[in-house]
Design a protein around this motif. Sequence first.
Motif, PDB file in Angstrom:
ATOM      1  N   LEU A   1      -0.243  -5.234  -6.567  1.00  0.00           N
ATOM      2  CA  LEU A   1       1.195  -5.368  -6.343  1.00  0.00           C
ATOM      3  C   LEU A   1       1.532  -6.744  -5.783  1.00  0.00           C
ATOM      4  O   LEU A   1       2.568  -7.327  -6.117  1.00  0.00           O
TER       5      LEU A   1
ATOM      6  N   TRP B   1       2.387   1.799  -3.492  1.00  0.00           N
ATOM      7  CA  TRP B   1       1.442   2.263  -4.504  1.00  0.00           C
ATOM      8  C   TRP B   1       0.998   3.700  -4.251  1.00  0.00           C
ATOM      9  O   TRP B   1       0.615   4.420  -5.173  1.00  0.00           O
TER      10      TRP B   1
ATOM     11  N   ALA C   1      -4.191  -1.842  -3.073  1.00  0.00           N
ATOM     12  CA  ALA C   1      -2.914  -2.120  -3.727  1.00  0.00           C
ATOM     13  C   ALA C   1      -2.674  -3.613  -3.903  1.00  0.00           C
ATOM     14  O   ALA C   1      -1.534  -4.057  -4.043  1.00  0.00           O
TER      15      ALA C   1
ATOM     16  N   ASP D   1       5.482  -0.065  -8.096  1.00  0.00           N
ATOM     17  CA  ASP D   1       4.804  -1.363  -8.128  1.00  0.00           C
ATOM     18  C   ASP D   1       5.732  -2.526  -8.461  1.00  0.00           C
ATOM     19  O   ASP D   1       5.278  -3.583  -8.894  1.00  0.00           O
TER      20      ASP D   1
ATOM     21  N   ARG E   1       0.836  -1.206   0.000  1.00  0.00           N
ATOM     22  CA  ARG E   1       0.000   0.000   0.000  1.00  0.00           C
ATOM     23  C   ARG E   1       0.869   1.253   0.000  1.00  0.00           C
ATOM     24  O   ARG E   1       0.589   2.224  -0.708  1.00  0.00           O
TER      25      ARG E   1
END
Length: 246
Positions: free
Chosen positions: A60, A29, A57, A34, A26
Amino acid sequence: MPSSDPQPAFVLIRPQMGENIGAAARAMWNFGLDRMRIVDPRDGWPNQKAVVMASGAGRLLDEAQLFEDTPSAIGDCDFVYATTARPRDLTKPIFTPEAAMKDARARIAAGGKVAVLFGPERAGMENDDIARANAIISVPVNPEFASLNLAQCVLLTGYEWRREAVPTDDVTNSAVGEWAEQVEIEKLSEHYEQRLDDAGFFYPEHKAASMKVNLRNLWSRMPLTRADVQMLHGVMRQMVRWKERG
């Protein structure tokens, strides 16, 4: 698929908790990063707790690359930074997070492949891993409490990366209406000066001129929008009406 923006890979070395991996995703992002690589996570992979913590997120985590050890995770990189808040007995260049991300951006722009290593939560990165890095990122934390949470360290580094890409002034104003023009400030000044004169504010008389100059100087120092000017006019009008009703 990962974004096409050139950027460093963030390598989480032996992370212990799925929640921290999710929080790190998180944090990455948040700043447009990423490229996550995960080395030997303690609780295995994939990890549902990481997915829950990643919130928006999660992509990812789906695209994160999993590696057995640090050498394989950084094998395709030509420059590697290791994050640590603790002094080490290893002779390497030491960067602040800001300087490191500026350096990383220059290397990537020149065609290089860069990685940033983040150690496990409990004890941080081991010397064996740091020895494989080309430079150290040292965070200037409180020496009496030097431990940083994994996601905090990722967030701090990601912020500095993003800040290099989107330079901003140290101080900015939030979105406001149109700034007042000088003629509007002048009329506001005249309005207040007239009403204050009527109220006997400019006393004694020999100080009146300097008091009026000071009042005009006050208006000129204030960054006023048109809405501000209208409100201040309204304040004075209401005070006059209130006085007249009395």
